[in-house]
Enzyme design. Structure first.
Site, mmCIF file in Angstrom:
data_model
loop_
_atom_site.group_PDB
_atom_site.id
_atom_site.type_symbol
_atom_site.label_atom_id
_atom_site.label_comp_id
_atom_site.label_asym_id
_atom_site.label_seq_id
_atom_site.Cartn_x
_atom_site.Cartn_y
_atom_site.Cartn_z
ATOM 1 C CE LYS A 47 -2.181 -1.000 3.946
ATOM 2 N NZ LYS A 47 -1.340 -2.381 4.121
ATOM 3 N NE ARG B 63 7.795 -2.377 5.732
ATOM 4 C CZ ARG B 63 6.363 -2.270 5.967
ATOM 5 N NH1 ARG B 63 5.834 -1.654 5.074
ATOM 6 N NH2 ARG B 63 5.938 -2.922 7.093
ATOM 7 N NE ARG C 118 -4.178 -1.318 10.299
ATOM 8 C CZ ARG C 118 -2.995 -0.539 9.696
ATOM 9 N NH1 ARG C 118 -3.051 0.669 9.359
ATOM 10 N NH2 ARG C 118 -1.964 -1.197 9.436
ATOM 11 N NE ARG D 204 6.562 -0.243 9.454
ATOM 12 C CZ ARG D 204 5.495 -0.255 8.847
ATOM 13 N NH1 ARG D 204 5.440 0.161 7.744
ATOM 14 N NH2 ARG D 204 4.238 -0.969 9.321
ATOM 15 N NE ARG E 173 2.534 -5.014 10.870
ATOM 16 C CZ ARG E 173 3.586 -4.737 9.955
ATOM 17 N NH1 ARG E 173 4.696 -5.167 10.340
ATOM 18 N NH2 ARG E 173 3.396 -4.114 9.004
#
Ligand code: AP5
Length: 266
Positions: A44, A162, A123, A195, A206
């Site tokens: 996203k 990431r 969300r 992160r 998550r």
């Protein structure tokens, strides 16, 4: 669709309403107002960066607001923000009241005539309903909700590799989108970091939170005729082209007064 380069630093969104954006997106007669949906790691943020560049809209990510609060050196986070950061580091959703207070405080960003791409918000059904009521009161209309889908194993690979820029929040991946110099952002020279919620334990929390609380939004937006489902496999550019095609088709259909199907799949 025009390519309206956008150099806004998103200060009013990232730091709150007392901060001024370096340059506001150009006002448009028909600004794009989009929501991006999809599980953590689907891409996203990557697509939001490409879309905002193309559409001249602003990238409004709630996750970026929380991460910006964590890295602000000159100001301690408020008690509500400190609580939010605790939830986030465990991979859990931040409670709706805290998220909504934060978004509500940034209402000028939702009113922006340059348009926006909401990433990571709403969300939960409660957040989606609060947004719906607010936009109705403000007489603002969402153009589409883009739902990105990829197989679960791809998600894990994307999240664990990431790297994010500490300054400008640009997103990289150690193998699929590496920076030119290891650990250094191509765009602003900032330090790249991993992160804390991209570690295996938080990733699984998550993904569960997504299935439980966010996946029901697919139906919420489908019955409102806003859902556009995009397959997010392939390179970021391929996914971007698919998204543009779907959005373009949707807007052309609206301009001709055609009935837009309840859901588009590309
Ligand atoms: P948030 O920051 O919103 O994170 P998220 O939704 O979990 O999404 P991610 O940022 O992890 O992934 P993404 O889909 O943006 O993927 P990306 O483009 O980076 O939220 C973080 C936390 O904040 C939440 O867990 C929660 O605690 C809290 N929070 C935020 N908003 C909230 C809300 N509204 N309510 C409650 N709590 C809230 O891509 C991932 C990687 O894949 C990158 O390395 C990228 O380079 C790579 N990649 C992207 N596309 C491709 C591709 N096509 N091929 C190969 N690699 C790709």
């Amino acid at each position: 669709m025009t390519n309206a380069a956008n150099h806004n630093d998103r200060a009013a969104w990232l730091q709150g309403p007392s901060a001024k954006c370096s340059s506001l997106p150009q006002a448009k007669a028909e600004p794009w107002r989009l929501v991006l949906l999809g599980p953590p790691g689907v891409g996203k943020g990557t697509q939001a960066a490409l879309l905002t560049q193309q559409l001249g809209a602003c990238h409004l990510s709630t996750g970026d607001v929380f991460r910006a609060a964590r890295t602000q050196r000159d100001k301690a986070p408020s008690p509500a923000m400190a609580a939010a950061l605790e939830y986030m580091s465990r991979g859990e959703l931040v409670p709706d009241e805290i998220v909504w207070a934060m978004v509500r405080e940034r209402i000028t960003c939702l009113r922006c005539n340059g348009g926006y791409v909401l990433d990571g918000f709403p969300r939960t059904l409660a957040q989606a309903d609060s947004l719906r009521k607010l936009l109705e009161t403000e007489r603002l209309r969402l153009d589409a909700v883009v739902n990105y889908v990829v197989p679960a194993e791809e998600i894990i690979a994307r999240l664990s590799g990431r790297r994010t820029c500490i300054n400008c929040k640009a997103i990289f991946h150690v193998s699929s989108q590496p920076s030119k110099i290891v650990g250094v952002c191509d765009k602003c020279g900032g330090r790249l970091y991993q992160r804390e919620d991209d570690h295996p334990q938080s990733i699984s929390v998550r993904l569960q939170a997504y299935e439980r609380s966010t996946a029901p939004l697919i139906e919420f937006y489908k019955i409102r005729g806003l859902l556009v489902t995009v397959t997010a496999t392939g390179s970021p550019q391929e996914v971007f082209q698919r998204t543009l095609m779907a959005l373009d088709g949707r807007r052309k259909g609206q301009a001709k007064g055609q009935n837009i199907p309840a859901a588009i799949n590309v």
